[in-house]
Design a protein around this motif. Structure first.
Motif, mmCIF file in Angstrom:
data_model
loop_
_atom_site.group_PDB
_atom_site.id
_atom_site.type_symbol
_atom_site.label_atom_id
_atom_site.label_comp_id
_atom_site.label_asym_id
_atom_site.label_seq_id
_atom_site.Cartn_x
_atom_site.Cartn_y
_atom_site.Cartn_z
ATOM 1 N N SER A 259 0.826 -1.219 0.000
ATOM 2 C CA SER A 259 0.000 0.000 0.000
ATOM 3 C C SER A 259 0.854 1.261 0.000
ATOM 4 O O SER A 259 0.431 2.309 -0.487
ATOM 5 C CB SER A 259 -0.970 0.007 1.185
ATOM 6 N N THR A 264 -6.452 3.338 2.443
ATOM 7 C CA THR A 264 -7.071 2.087 2.012
ATOM 8 C C THR A 264 -7.844 2.277 0.718
ATOM 9 O O THR A 264 -7.713 1.482 -0.225
ATOM 10 C CB THR A 264 -8.017 1.547 3.100
ATOM 11 N N ALA A 267 -5.405 2.991 -2.261
ATOM 12 C CA ALA A 267 -4.637 1.785 -2.584
ATOM 13 C C ALA A 267 -5.518 0.778 -3.318
ATOM 14 O O ALA A 267 -5.091 0.180 -4.321
ATOM 15 C CB ALA A 267 -4.065 1.171 -1.312
ATOM 16 N N CYS A 268 -6.738 0.592 -2.844
ATOM 17 C CA CYS A 268 -7.648 -0.360 -3.492
ATOM 18 C C CYS A 268 -8.049 0.110 -4.884
ATOM 19 O O CYS A 268 -8.138 -0.701 -5.821
ATOM 20 C CB CYS A 268 -8.888 -0.572 -2.627
ATOM 21 N N ALA A 279 -3.249 -7.722 -3.285
ATOM 22 C CA ALA A 279 -2.752 -6.844 -2.228
ATOM 23 C C ALA A 279 -1.887 -7.592 -1.222
ATOM 24 O O ALA A 279 -2.073 -8.781 -0.967
ATOM 25 C CB ALA A 279 -3.921 -6.190 -1.500
ATOM 26 N N PHE A 281 -1.183 -5.670 2.047
ATOM 27 C CA PHE A 281 -1.269 -4.387 2.738
ATOM 28 C C PHE A 281 -1.006 -4.529 4.233
ATOM 29 O O PHE A 281 -1.356 -5.518 4.853
ATOM 30 C CB PHE A 281 -2.649 -3.756 2.541
ATOM 31 N N ALA A 284 -2.787 -0.046 5.458
ATOM 32 C CA ALA A 284 -4.120 0.076 4.875
ATOM 33 C C ALA A 284 -5.095 -0.957 5.449
ATOM 34 O O ALA A 284 -6.288 -0.698 5.565
ATOM 35 C CB ALA A 284 -4.047 -0.055 3.359
#
Length: 314
Positions: A259, A264, A267-268, A279, A281, A284
């Motif tokens: 991330s 969050t 990043a998503c 991912a 992470f 995040a």
């Protein structure tokens, strides 16, 4: 999941040991979900605790600090939604590997109770920046640690991080060469390494650096022999799909995304444009979680984050 009555120590039963390893590898290669990075260590632990609502005056010394972070990780791992339905693997810090959850060694608990494949962070931090990169510090006792992780705790793989700050071709080649050097030692110990040459999201030459990194990784991948399989953990690229070719390489089990300081949601959103990355992470995943939340509040927020990251990883 493995039979909870079977020993967790790899090497006790070689046939079972190999079968478990191959099942874990199959899960990491083709499973739907993501890897939870629960490996904050050293200097990053106080920051992670502050984000969790634990201030530095609430613990005394390193032992209590790591005790608090273990409680946080235990709460995450034992949450209802933290299972292999959406979480394929989890990266642990050394102390977490040697710790226990509900009286069971953490890695064993992850696999037997949650169906989640255990990894271990092995790097010792970063050198000072030179040639636009930060190499990994020396790792004294690495072979002994790898043997302990594989034989005593049933760890499937490792993760080792270095950082790229600038599009310096020579520096990037050096950082990739070091990653593969360490990775080969991990492979020799019977595990799968996650190589993590992170590109800083704050780099003014991020896109160019990522293209140099992709080329350097391809060159090194072609030096691996059959059976020398790795994973790669990379910053979500500025050019979507940049790392698709790496994901298709026969020596690559999976390409995963860090991330890197993005929220969050961001990043998503960025990850969803990269269809061959999943991912991995840390911050995040834990965003918004607090020690002061009730279990109901904590589990609901964590479950929401897990679902969001899972959907972005599909």
């Amino acid at each position: 999941m493995t039979d909870s009555n079977q020993p967790a120590v790899r090497g006790i039963n070689m046939a079972q040991d190999k079968a478990v390893f191959e099942k874990q590898k199959e899960q990491m290669a083709g499973g739907k979900g993501f890897i939870a990075a629960l490996d904050q260590s050293g200097g990053s632990t106080p920051k992670a605790l502050r984000q969790y609502g634990v201030e530095e005056d609430e613990y005394n010394g390193e032992e209590e600090m790591f005790g608090e972070i273990h409680k946080m990780r235990t709460r995450i791992i034992t949450a209802p939604d933290f299972t292999s339905d959406k979480v394929l693997g989890a990266i642990l810090f050394e102390r977490t590997m040697r710790g226990e959850i509900e009286g069971i060694p953490t890695a064993q608990y992850l696999w037997e109770k949650r169906g989640v494949v255990p990894f271990l962070k092995i790097d010792k931090g970063l050198e000072e920046q030179a040639s636009g990169v930060q190499m990994m510090k020396p790792m004294p006792g690495l072979e002994a640690l790898l043997d302990e992780a594989a034989q005593d705790f049933g760890i499937f793989g490792t993760k080792e991080r270095s950082v790229i700050h600038e599009a310096d071709a020579e520096g990037i080649k050096q950082i990739v060469a070091q990653q593969f050097e360490v990775g080969r030692k991990v492979i020799a110990a019977g595990m799968v390494p996650i190589l993590e040459p992170e590109v800083s999201i704050h780099s003014e030459s991020k896109d160019e650096a990522e293209k140099m990194l992709e080329e350097a990784l391809r060159v090194q991948l072609d030096t691996l022999a059959e059976g020398e399989d790795i994973m790669i953990k990379l910053t979500i690229p500025s050019t979507p799909g940049l790392y698709d070719g790496l994901a298709d390489h026969p020596r690559v089990v999976r390409v995963v995304a860090l991330s890197g300081g993005y929220s969050t949601d961001e990043a998503c959103e960025r990850l969803s444009k990269n269809h061959k990355m999943i991912a991995s992470f840390s911050r995040a995943l834990a965003e918004g979680l607090s020690k002061k939340q009730s279990d109901e509040e904590f589990n609901a927020l964590l479950g929401s984050s897990i679902d969001k990251i899972y959907q972005a990883s599909l």
